[in-house]
Write a protein that holds these residues in place. Structure first.
Motif, short mmCIF file in Angstrom:
data_model
loop_
_atom_site.label_atom_id
_atom_site.label_comp_id
_atom_site.label_asym_id
_atom_site.label_seq_id
_atom_site.Cartn_x
_atom_site.Cartn_y
_atom_site.Cartn_z
N ALA A 258 0.83 -1.20 0.00
CA ALA A 258 0.00 0.00 0.00
C ALA A 258 0.86 1.25 0.00
O ALA A 258 1.81 1.37 0.78
N TRP A 259 0.52 2.17 -0.88
CA TRP A 259 1.09 3.51 -0.81
C TRP A 259 0.34 4.29 0.25
O TRP A 259 -0.85 4.05 0.48
N GLY A 260 1.03 5.22 0.90
CA GLY A 260 0.39 5.99 1.95
C GLY A 260 0.93 7.41 2.01
O GLY A 260 1.98 7.72 1.43
N ILE A 261 0.20 8.28 2.71
CA ILE A 261 0.67 9.64 2.95
C ILE A 261 1.39 9.67 4.30
O ILE A 261 1.02 8.96 5.24
N VAL A 262 2.44 10.48 4.38
CA VAL A 262 3.23 10.56 5.59
C VAL A 262 3.67 12.01 5.79
O VAL A 262 3.81 12.76 4.82
N GLY A 263 3.85 12.42 7.05
CA GLY A 263 4.28 13.78 7.33
C GLY A 263 3.45 14.40 8.44
O GLY A 263 2.45 13.83 8.90
N THR A 264 3.83 15.59 8.85
CA THR A 264 3.19 16.24 10.00
C THR A 264 1.78 16.72 9.71
O THR A 264 1.05 17.07 10.64
N ALA A 265 1.37 16.71 8.43
CA ALA A 265 0.00 17.13 8.10
C ALA A 265 -1.02 16.03 8.35
O ALA A 265 -2.22 16.30 8.37
N GLN A 266 -0.57 14.78 8.53
CA GLN A 266 -1.50 13.67 8.76
C GLN A 266 -1.29 13.10 10.15
O GLN A 266 -0.32 13.42 10.84
N SER A 267 -2.20 12.24 10.57
CA SER A 267 -2.28 11.84 11.98
C SER A 267 -1.05 11.11 12.49
O SER A 267 -0.73 11.15 13.68
N GLY A 268 -0.32 10.40 11.62
CA GLY A 268 0.82 9.61 12.08
C GLY A 268 2.15 10.35 12.11
O GLY A 268 3.17 9.75 12.47
N GLY A 269 2.15 11.63 11.71
CA GLY A 269 3.42 12.37 11.68
C GLY A 269 4.41 11.73 10.72
O GLY A 269 4.04 11.18 9.69
N TRP A 270 5.69 11.78 11.09
CA TRP A 270 6.74 11.18 10.25
C TRP A 270 6.98 9.71 10.60
O TRP A 270 7.75 9.03 9.94
N ASP A 271 6.29 9.21 11.63
CA ASP A 271 6.55 7.84 12.09
C ASP A 271 5.60 6.81 11.49
O ASP A 271 5.97 5.65 11.31
N LYS A 272 4.37 7.21 11.18
CA LYS A 272 3.38 6.24 10.72
C LYS A 272 2.60 6.82 9.55
O LYS A 272 2.01 7.90 9.66
N SER A 273 2.58 6.08 8.44
CA SER A 273 1.83 6.51 7.26
C SER A 273 0.34 6.22 7.44
O SER A 273 -0.05 5.31 8.18
N THR A 274 -0.47 7.00 6.73
CA THR A 274 -1.89 6.67 6.59
C THR A 274 -2.06 5.99 5.24
O THR A 274 -1.78 6.59 4.20
N PRO A 275 -2.48 4.70 5.22
CA PRO A 275 -2.54 3.97 3.94
C PRO A 275 -3.64 4.50 3.03
O PRO A 275 -4.70 4.92 3.49
N MET A 276 -3.36 4.48 1.72
CA MET A 276 -4.33 4.84 0.70
C MET A 276 -4.98 3.57 0.15
O MET A 276 -4.43 2.47 0.31
N ASN A 277 -6.11 3.73 -0.50
CA ASN A 277 -6.81 2.60 -1.12
C ASN A 277 -6.61 2.65 -2.63
O ASN A 277 -6.55 3.74 -3.22
#
Length: 361
Positions: A258-277
């Motif tokens: 899974a590709w995901g978004i990562v960074g301080t703008a999303q809930s997981g910060g730089w440690d945890k990606s939010t997976p995309m569908n």
């Protein structure tokens, strides 16, 4: 008086250093270290590679353990090169190297892997050529085995076209006309991506056309397929997967992917990606997410091995392994998409660029 004290101090220091040298352990880098025996090649050092056998084992290289003066793990690697590049001041600098691991005493290469090694090093398809292989052992220094010559006949990878289809419960209905596409990546081998959403079933079939004239279901063994089998194939469950189907060997696999978004703008910060569908109809990775002011970029499988960021944040083009990130300036709900042209990442790697959109709803 100062002169005598200084002389006495210098003499004492020399005595101390001399005693220290006698008490130190023997300098290990003075000890010679060698491979105890030649490396072994099985089943043969003369190999003819065939595309239809791409998943088969081509060779296994094995060796005996190298003993260093220090008690510690030894890291081994295998190197391949052509005879013209293993002598002189630039010897082995163009070699293809594979790290094997600590205290591991063998390494196998599939037909596909060895074919890529051979052609990358310049061997011509359908013609016997020479490769030289050696093993590297590393601890406080590097030592090398004797060279072994291989005669390898690589194949010319077919230019393949075509696709097969994956109707199933994951899409909400068994409609082959809107089913996910698996694209040919080599002769008889197909690859694609799918997301099983919460509440959707994980079962599917594989069809050779957008109809039910010919399809494949589950075979009798794990990971096998069988023509016109009524038994459904089954994904592991909710989540996204890279699916491969091999019609040559009648085998299939699903790997979490899974590709995901990562960074301080999303809930997981730089440690945890939010997976995309994965949207199999548009071949795009998507997510609708609540974002806050901060940075945003993209990475694969929740780690940094493969990631994309923008060289120029005013464009929608993102670049492999770029440190750049987009800046989200206003909190809100955003629709984010990620589109990448993948063929066969396992052999071709990931493309230099991909594209994305970040739109506030």
């Amino acid at each position: 008086m100062k002169k005598y004290i200084s002389t006495l101090f210098a003499f004492g220091a020399l005595l101390f250093l001399g005693a220290s040298c006698e008490n130190d352990a023997e300098l290990t880098y003075l000890k010679e270290v060698n491979f105890p025996a030649d490396i072994k090649i099985a089943p043969s050092s003369k190999i003819v590679l065939l595309e239809d056998k791409a998943d088969d084992n081509a060779i296994t290289i094995s060796w005996e353990a190298v003993t260093f003066p220090i008690e510690a793990p030894v890291t081994y690697a295998v190197q391949f090169d052509v005879p013209a590049d293993i002598t002189g001041s630039s010897a082995w600098l163009k070699a293809t190297r594979f790290e094997v691991g600590q205290d591991v005493l063998s390494k196998s290469f599939s037909v596909r892997d060895l074919n890529k090694i051979a052609t990358d090093l310049g061997l011509q398809p359908n013609s016997a050529g020479k490769l030289i292989v050696r093993v590297e052992a590393a601890m406080d220094r590097k030592v090398f085995s004797n060279n072994v010559e291989l005669t390898v006949t690589p194949f010319e990878k077919s230019i393949v076209f075509g696709e097969i289809y994956m109707p199933g419960a994951y899409q909400g209905e068994w409609d082959v006309n809107t089913a996910s596409v698996l694209t040919a990546i080599e002769k008889g081998v197909y690859q694609g991506y799918v997301t099983v959403l919460q509440g959707y079933g994980p079962v599917f079939k594989v069809n050779t056309a957008r109809n039910w004239s010919e399809f494949y279901g589950a075979g009798t063994g794990e990971g096998t397929i069988q023509k016109m089998s009524d038994a459904d194939l089954k994904l592991p469950g909710t989540g996204s997967y890279q699916v491969k189907v091999n019609l040559n060997t009648l085998k299939w696999s699903a790997t979490a992917y899974a590709w995901g978004i990562v960074g301080t703008a999303q809930s997981g910060g730089w440690d945890k990606s939010t997976p995309m569908n994965y949207d199999h109809q548009t071949k795009t990775w998507k997510i609708t997410a609540d974002l806050v002011p901060g940075a945003l970029k993209f990475r694969l499988n929740d780690n940094w091995s493969v990631n994309y960021g923008p060289k120029n944040a005013t464009t929608n083009t993102i670049n492999r392994d770029d440190q750049g990130a987009y800046t989200i300036t206003e909190a809100g709900t955003y629709e984010v998409t990620f589109t990448i042209a993948e063929t066969d990442p396992a052999t071709a790697g990931y493309p230099a660029t991909a594209t994305c959109t970040i739109i506030k709803k």
